[in-house]
Scaffold this motif. Structure first.
Motif, mmCIF file in Angstrom:
data_model
loop_
_atom_site.group_PDB
_atom_site.id
_atom_site.type_symbol
_atom_site.label_atom_id
_atom_site.label_comp_id
_atom_site.label_asym_id
_atom_site.label_seq_id
_atom_site.Cartn_x
_atom_site.Cartn_y
_atom_site.Cartn_z
ATOM 1 N N THR A 220 0.857 -1.195 0.000
ATOM 2 C CA THR A 220 0.000 0.000 0.000
ATOM 3 C C THR A 220 0.890 1.242 0.000
ATOM 4 O O THR A 220 2.090 1.159 0.282
ATOM 5 N N CYS A 221 0.280 2.387 -0.275
ATOM 6 C CA CYS A 221 1.044 3.643 -0.278
ATOM 7 C C CYS A 221 1.398 4.056 1.160
ATOM 8 O O CYS A 221 2.172 4.982 1.367
ATOM 9 N N TYR A 222 0.826 3.357 2.162
ATOM 10 C CA TYR A 222 1.115 3.702 3.561
ATOM 11 C C TYR A 222 2.291 2.891 4.116
ATOM 12 O O TYR A 222 2.775 3.161 5.200
ATOM 13 N N ASP A 223 2.727 1.862 3.365
ATOM 14 C CA ASP A 223 3.887 1.081 3.815
ATOM 15 C C ASP A 223 5.115 1.978 3.823
ATOM 16 O O ASP A 223 5.254 2.851 2.963
ATOM 17 N N LYS A 224 6.012 1.714 4.758
ATOM 18 C CA LYS A 224 7.264 2.471 4.777
ATOM 19 C C LYS A 224 8.108 1.999 3.599
ATOM 20 O O LYS A 224 8.343 0.802 3.442
ATOM 21 N N PRO A 225 8.562 2.937 2.715
ATOM 22 C CA PRO A 225 9.349 2.507 1.551
ATOM 23 C C PRO A 225 10.564 1.700 1.984
ATOM 24 O O PRO A 225 11.222 2.017 2.972
ATOM 25 N N GLY A 226 10.837 0.647 1.233
ATOM 26 C CA GLY A 226 12.025 -0.151 1.519
ATOM 27 C C GLY A 226 11.798 -1.286 2.498
ATOM 28 O O GLY A 226 12.650 -2.140 2.675
ATOM 29 N N THR A 227 10.598 -1.321 3.137
ATOM 30 C CA THR A 227 10.350 -2.439 4.053
ATOM 31 C C THR A 227 9.719 -3.569 3.249
ATOM 32 O O THR A 227 8.834 -3.339 2.443
ATOM 33 N N SER A 228 10.224 -4.755 3.464
ATOM 34 C CA SER A 228 9.685 -5.903 2.739
ATOM 35 C C SER A 228 8.522 -6.453 3.551
ATOM 36 O O SER A 228 8.647 -6.700 4.740
ATOM 37 N N GLN A 229 7.377 -6.593 2.903
ATOM 38 C CA GLN A 229 6.199 -7.104 3.615
ATOM 39 C C GLN A 229 6.091 -8.604 3.345
ATOM 40 O O GLN A 229 5.268 -9.047 2.561
ATOM 41 N N LEU A 230 6.963 -9.367 3.946
ATOM 42 C CA LEU A 230 6.957 -10.811 3.700
ATOM 43 C C LEU A 230 5.718 -11.443 4.317
ATOM 44 O O LEU A 230 5.350 -11.152 5.442
#
Length: 587
Positions: A220-230
């Motif tokens: 989503t656009c709310y995820d912190k950029p660069g964090t992998s959402q495994l």
């Protein structure tokens, strides 16, 4: 080009395995998609089978589901882009992707419905307005029973979604079986897809397909950029867990031109005309997608073609010498392009990636005049002088990784983080300046139109760089000011600023709406005439409709509160007017 296929849409025959999982997998939330093919259409526009006919050449043999609309021009594009150029010599199975213009006036499925998914998606994953992606699984094997001596066929997924990793994984599952079992299998796979939940950002999605279960999460656009959402999965029924739906392996793609990654980042940032010459469509499309994604979280706003052929409808437009090359990134494999695109300012020549065991040797940028044929040595051919000084640390870090046999995934993560930090250092001063263009909240009055944003002033922005420029977050030296000046003239800046401006205007509208809801409207209408009260109701209804349509970022409860205000005002009016104003179409 299009022969009718014998498959009839409807319940599948014999191949359907998804039912096995229906009791054990959590049911997706009930979505307002009730018609057959609605769920399918939220993922794919259609699936095509492209074969080779001795008389017709490449031809679309099957389009599924049958009601899918493609214009003749779109079918022609799909035909030529679904097969590698004959010189690529791709024996066996090859996967790649292409992108082509949607024909004027042609409709993609469920456009308006999917808009609300786009709202929560990161900019790089929003659906492509005006373009389709084609994800290809091409098989070429010797077959003496055929006149040409070869079996050649492509299974192609056509979608608006740029989920390259996901669709390639899906093709790996369904294409080999399709080539064995033919159309009943394709029909069954499509029926499985039509049972999937819609591609909603932020949710963990469980997708059964022909006896296999895929699990993934769309960012989503709310995820912190660069964090992998495994997505973690201990579920024994889940066969494939995808760590990403869209990211390509940057290290593998940039390996052949590894010493020039920072210069390539500048060229992409500035929307320069770039051509990638590669030995196969797989390498061409991977490299173009890597280039486009290296400026993430900025969206690349110019045109890009992961695989481009001489048959493309834009071929003349993009190769003309009568004007400067357009702001576009092309991926090509045909040797003819070495001659046709000689006048382009920046050319990346990629060798065979399979042989990239050793570090790339070409440290110097090559002169364009040395690029005579497609057999020229791999490297970057350009006269471009980068604005920023070269970052030797990232080169050393990655070289050390190669020597120590660091896993490719770790090298990719290092490179992705490097690009992300570089882009963020560049964009933060712009974000900070644009935020200062927003009017103060106290200037918002419920009874006046929302205030306007101040215009973007280039010189005013440049002055802010002295104290609040990229030097706060980046150790790189160089002509940052020159880079910004060039960027402000690029399509990438234009696209970014339009998007930010739209978001800020919506924020102002939302604050205005919230201010209205806090007013005592009953008290106000006591001083109104009947005509003025009706006028206020109509204006409030219009605002409410617009807020719902634009999905304004208002505080929870604001819209129901406004609806309640409207209802209470209507009740103060004579009954005949109440009846008229309660009709839903009077807004």
């Amino acid at each position: 080009i299009n022969k009718p296929s014998p498959i009839a849409p409807g319940p599948s025959s014999g191949y359907h395995h998804a039912g096995r999982y229906s009791e054990t997998l959590e049911e997706p939330e009930q979505e307002p998609l009730l018609l057959p093919w609605d769920r399918f259409s939220s993922w794919l526009h259609c699936i095509c089978v492209v074969g080779f006919d001795l008389e017709l050449g490449q031809a679309v043999e099957v389009i599924y589901p049958h009601h899918s609309r493609l214009t003749e021009k779109e079918k022609t594009s799909i035909c030529y882009l679904s097969f590698p150029d004959s010189n690529s010599g791709c024996l066996g199975d090859t996967q790649f992707c292409f992108r082509f213009r949607q024909a004027a006036g042609s409709k993609s499925s469920l456009g308006c419905f999917l808009d609300h998914f786009d709202r929560d998606a990161p900019v790089c994953l929003k659906r492509d307005q005006g373009y389709y992606y084609g994800y290809v699984y091409f098989r070429q094997v010797r077959d003496k029973t055929l006149k040409r001596g070869y079996f050649q066929k492509s299974l192609v997924l056509i979608s608006k979604l740029p989920y390259v990793t996901f669709f390639h994984s899906l093709l790996k599952l369904i294409a080999p079986e399709y080539f064995e079992k033919q159309e009943p299998f394709l029909e069954a796979a499509c029926n499985d897809i039509d049972r999937w939940p819609t591609p909603c950002p932020g949710k963990i999605l469980t997708l059964p397909i022909m006896g296999v279960v895929m699990k993934l999460r769309i960012p989503t656009c709310y995820d912190k950029p660069g964090t992998s959402q495994l997505v973690q999965s201990s579920d024994s029924l889940v066969s494939i867990v995808l760590p990403t739906v869209h990211e390509v392996d940057l290290f593998r793609c940039f390996h052949p031109v590894f010493f020039h990654i920072q210069m390539l980042w500048e060229l992409v940032l500035l929307s320069e005309a770039l051509v990638v010459m590669a030995p196969s469509p797989a390498e061409s499309s991977d490299t173009v997608l890597a280039l486009v994604s290296c400026i993430s979280p900025l969206r690349y706003c110019s045109d890009f073609r992961p695989y481009f052929t001489i048959h493309d409808s834009e071929f003349k437009e993009y190769t003309t010498r009568t004007q400067a090359p357009p702001s576009v990134i092309l991926g090509v494999t045909n040797p003819f392009f070495a001659k046709t695109l000689q006048h382009w300012p920046h050319i990346i020549r990629i060798g065979d990636m399979k042989q990239a065991g050793e570090m790339a040797k070409q440290m110097k940028v090559k002169k364009l005049k040395n690029l005579k044929t497609l057999d020229s040595k791999p490297g970057v051919y350009t006269a471009y002088k980068p604005f920023l000084n070269k970052d030797e640390d990232i080169i050393k870090q990655l070289q050390k990784g190669v020597q120590q046999k660091r896993p490719s995934a770790a090298q990719n993560a290092i490179l992705r983080r490097y690009f992300l930090e570089l882009t963020q250092s560049f964009i933060i001063p712009l974000e900070r300046y644009v935020a200062s263009l927003m009017p103060l909240q106290k200037s918002i009055s419920p009874w006046k139109s929302p205030p306007q944003l101040r215009p973007f002033n280039q010189e005013e922005f440049m002055k802010t760089l002295e104290k609040a420029g990229p030097q706060l977050t980046s150790r790189l030296k160089g002509d940052w000011i020159g880079l910004y000046r060039q960027f402000l003239r690029s399509p990438n800046f234009d696209g970014w600023f339009r998007n930010r401006r739209k978001e800020m205007m919506q924020k102002l509208e939302a604050l205005h709406l919230e201010a209205l809801c806090e007013e005592d409207l009953q008290l106000r209408i006591q001083k109104h005439t009947e005509v003025e009260t009706v006028d206020l109701v109509l204006k409030l209804k219009e605002k409410l409709t617009q807020a719902e349509k634009d999905q304004l970022p208002v505080k929870p409860g604001t819209l129901p509160k406004l609806q309640a205000h409207i209802e209470s005002i209507i009740l103060t009016l004579p009954e005949d007017l109440q009846g008229i104003l309660h009709k839903p179409d009077c807004a």
